[in-house]
Design an enzyme around this catalytic site. Structure first.
Site, mmCIF file in Angstrom:
data_model
loop_
_atom_site.group_PDB
_atom_site.id
_atom_site.type_symbol
_atom_site.label_atom_id
_atom_site.label_comp_id
_atom_site.label_asym_id
_atom_site.label_seq_id
_atom_site.Cartn_x
_atom_site.Cartn_y
_atom_site.Cartn_z
ATOM 1 N N ASP A 17 0.837 -1.202 0.000
ATOM 2 C CA ASP A 17 0.000 0.000 0.000
ATOM 3 C C ASP A 17 0.870 1.249 0.000
ATOM 4 O O ASP A 17 1.959 1.252 0.571
ATOM 5 C CB ASP A 17 -0.930 -0.023 1.225
ATOM 6 C CG ASP A 17 -2.136 0.873 1.046
ATOM 7 O OD1 ASP A 17 -2.316 1.450 -0.058
ATOM 8 O OD2 ASP A 17 -2.906 1.019 2.012
ATOM 9 N N ARG A 30 0.332 8.279 -10.811
ATOM 10 C CA ARG A 30 0.193 7.081 -9.961
ATOM 11 C C ARG A 30 0.937 5.881 -10.544
ATOM 12 O O ARG A 30 1.485 5.056 -9.827
ATOM 13 C CB ARG A 30 -1.292 6.732 -9.785
ATOM 14 C CG ARG A 30 -2.048 7.722 -8.919
ATOM 15 C CD ARG A 30 -3.512 7.317 -8.815
ATOM 16 N NE ARG A 30 -3.672 6.018 -8.193
ATOM 17 C CZ ARG A 30 -3.649 5.791 -6.877
ATOM 18 N NH1 ARG A 30 -3.481 6.793 -6.042
ATOM 19 N NH2 ARG A 30 -3.794 4.582 -6.399
ATOM 20 N N HIS A 34 3.359 2.715 -8.994
ATOM 21 C CA HIS A 34 3.239 1.256 -9.174
ATOM 22 C C HIS A 34 4.526 0.684 -9.777
ATOM 23 O O HIS A 34 4.946 -0.418 -9.428
ATOM 24 C CB HIS A 34 2.043 0.924 -10.066
ATOM 25 C CG HIS A 34 0.727 1.264 -9.428
ATOM 26 N ND1 HIS A 34 0.433 0.930 -8.125
ATOM 27 C CD2 HIS A 34 -0.378 1.912 -9.899
ATOM 28 C CE1 HIS A 34 -0.780 1.364 -7.815
ATOM 29 N NE2 HIS A 34 -1.287 1.963 -8.872
ATOM 30 N N SER A 63 -6.889 -6.507 -5.670
ATOM 31 C CA SER A 63 -8.087 -7.104 -5.065
ATOM 32 C C SER A 63 -9.250 -7.068 -6.051
ATOM 33 O O SER A 63 -9.209 -6.327 -7.050
ATOM 34 C CB SER A 63 -8.463 -6.323 -3.803
ATOM 35 O OG SER A 63 -9.027 -5.084 -4.159
ATOM 36 N N ASN A 66 -10.281 -3.656 -6.624
ATOM 37 C CA ASN A 66 -9.422 -2.744 -7.396
ATOM 38 C C ASN A 66 -9.909 -2.521 -8.829
ATOM 39 O O ASN A 66 -9.452 -1.598 -9.502
ATOM 40 C CB ASN A 66 -7.962 -3.237 -7.414
ATOM 41 C CG ASN A 66 -7.243 -3.039 -6.095
ATOM 42 O OD1 ASN A 66 -6.369 -3.816 -5.726
ATOM 43 N ND2 ASN A 66 -7.587 -2.010 -5.359
ATOM 44 N N ILE A 186 -7.071 -4.992 7.171
ATOM 45 C CA ILE A 186 -6.725 -6.246 6.498
ATOM 46 C C ILE A 186 -7.290 -6.256 5.073
ATOM 47 O O ILE A 186 -6.756 -6.929 4.190
ATOM 48 C CB ILE A 186 -7.279 -7.441 7.319
ATOM 49 C CG1 ILE A 186 -6.618 -7.492 8.706
ATOM 50 C CG2 ILE A 186 -7.075 -8.767 6.603
ATOM 51 C CD1 ILE A 186 -5.111 -7.515 8.676
HETATM 52 C C1 FPP Z 1 -1.553 -0.238 -3.508
HETATM 53 O O1 FPP Z 1 -1.153 1.114 -3.564
HETATM 54 C C2 FPP Z 1 -1.053 -0.957 -4.656
HETATM 55 C C3 FPP Z 1 -1.829 -1.641 -5.552
HETATM 56 C C4 FPP Z 1 -3.294 -1.716 -5.448
HETATM 57 C C5 FPP Z 1 -1.219 -2.327 -6.700
HETATM 58 C C6 FPP Z 1 0.062 -3.048 -6.413
HETATM 59 C C7 FPP Z 1 0.599 -3.542 -7.664
HETATM 60 C C8 FPP Z 1 1.866 -3.450 -8.082
HETATM 61 C C9 FPP Z 1 2.993 -2.934 -7.276
HETATM 62 C C10 FPP Z 1 2.151 -3.900 -9.472
HETATM 63 C C11 FPP Z 1 2.979 -5.082 -9.577
HETATM 64 C C12 FPP Z 1 2.489 -6.265 -8.868
HETATM 65 C C13 FPP Z 1 2.826 -7.505 -9.222
HETATM 66 C C14 FPP Z 1 2.441 -8.620 -8.373
HETATM 67 C C15 FPP Z 1 3.567 -7.771 -10.421
HETATM 68 P P1 FPP Z 1 -2.247 2.212 -3.814
HETATM 69 O O2 FPP Z 1 -2.326 2.474 -5.266
HETATM 70 O O3 FPP Z 1 -3.549 1.806 -3.200
HETATM 71 O O4 FPP Z 1 -1.617 3.410 -3.059
HETATM 72 P P2 FPP Z 1 -2.388 4.633 -2.379
HETATM 73 O O5 FPP Z 1 -3.227 4.037 -1.278
HETATM 74 O O6 FPP Z 1 -1.277 5.473 -1.871
HETATM 75 O O7 FPP Z 1 -3.191 5.305 -3.450
#
Ligand code: FPP
Length: 235
Positions: A17, A30, A34, A63, A66, A186
């Site tokens: 996160d 954003r 990632h 998720s 998402n 969680i």
């Molecule tokens: C949460 O941060 C992150 C995600 C929902 C995506 C995570 C995915 C990756 C890092 C891409 C690669 C993954 C794999 C397994 C190859 P957020 O976007 O919710 O952050 P924020 O809460 O600060 O907006």
């Protein structure tokens, strides 16, 4: 650093996160968060397996909720999954068995084929397991397990039959779960397996959660007094 730790989790989970906030603080889109998050995944997962010898690592990467994000962001994340699960996975992660949690067949066909091939190619690895949650929901996983049991003709479910039908069948439960960015939730991650896990909520955003942070987290785990509902006998 490993030598300093006497107790390590056998199964560690990460709720990734803070990628978006990391990018925003830097005036970046954003997607750049990632991208940085994905690079960090490699560092942290390898550190868990090859430095600390932690047998099982679980990741919450995407998720079922998402899908409500903007299409542009979802497309970027799909590109990340594609890159991550490409042919080089086997070389990048020696001795690791890949296990995907969630219905990944909804993703584009080339990604699904790559994922299937990687699962097949790594299925006999016994040293380490990487559980990747994509299009994953902990509640759906329990429903999925119960439906499998019903279809097999059983009239009743038990803890054992549910465990045997989760995506993590035959694995140890989660010992330690880390959610970065300071959020203390969680969010539907491995609800069954997390029952007795120790939880840890560092403020660091995921792209900045490096080797040192992992070490500090593991030090904290070592300090926790795990009783599993029992009490310690008085001397
Ligand atoms: C949460 O941060 C992150 C995600 C929902 C995506 C995570 C995915 C990756 C890092 C891409 C690669 C993954 C794999 C397994 C190859 P957020 O976007 O919710 O952050 P924020 O809460 O600060 O907006």
């Amino acid at each position: 650093m490993k030598e300093e730790l006497k107790i390590l989790p056998k199964h560690i989970g990460f709720i990734i996160d803070g990628n978006g906030r990391w990018a925003k603080e830097r005036g970046l889109p954003r997607s750049m968060g990632h991208d940085a998050g994905m690079k960090n995944l490699d560092v942290v997962i390898k550190e868990c397996f090859y430095t600390y010898g932690i047998k099982t690592v679980s990741l919450y990467a995407f998720s079922t909720e998402n899908w409500n994000r903007p299409k542009k962001e979802i497309d970027f994340l799909i590109k990340c999954f594609r890159k991550y699960l490409n042919k080089s996975f086997v070389e990048r992660y020696p001795k690791v068995k890949l296990n995907i949690m969630g219905d990944y067949t909804v993703f584009p066909q080339d990604l699904v084929e790559n994922a299937k091939r990687t699962i097949e190619e790594t299925k006999n690895n016994t040293e380490f397991v990487l559980n990747l949650g994509i299009n994953y929901s902990g509640q759906d996983e329990i429903v999925y397990a119960v439906n499998k049991i019903i279809k097999s003709g059983e009239k009743e479910v038990s803890r054992k039959t549910i465990e045997d039908n989760l995506y993590t069948a035959c694995q140890e439960p989660l010992d330690f779960c880390i959610r970065t960015s300071g959020e203390q939730r969680i969010s539907n991650f491995m609800l069954w397996q997390i029952s007795y896990a120790e939880l840890y909520f560092p403020k660091t955003y995921w792209p900045d959660f490096g080797k040192k942070d992992l070490f500090l987290a593991l030090k904290e785990f070592e300090k926790r007094d795990r009783r599993f509902g029992a009490i310690k006998e008085e001397k």
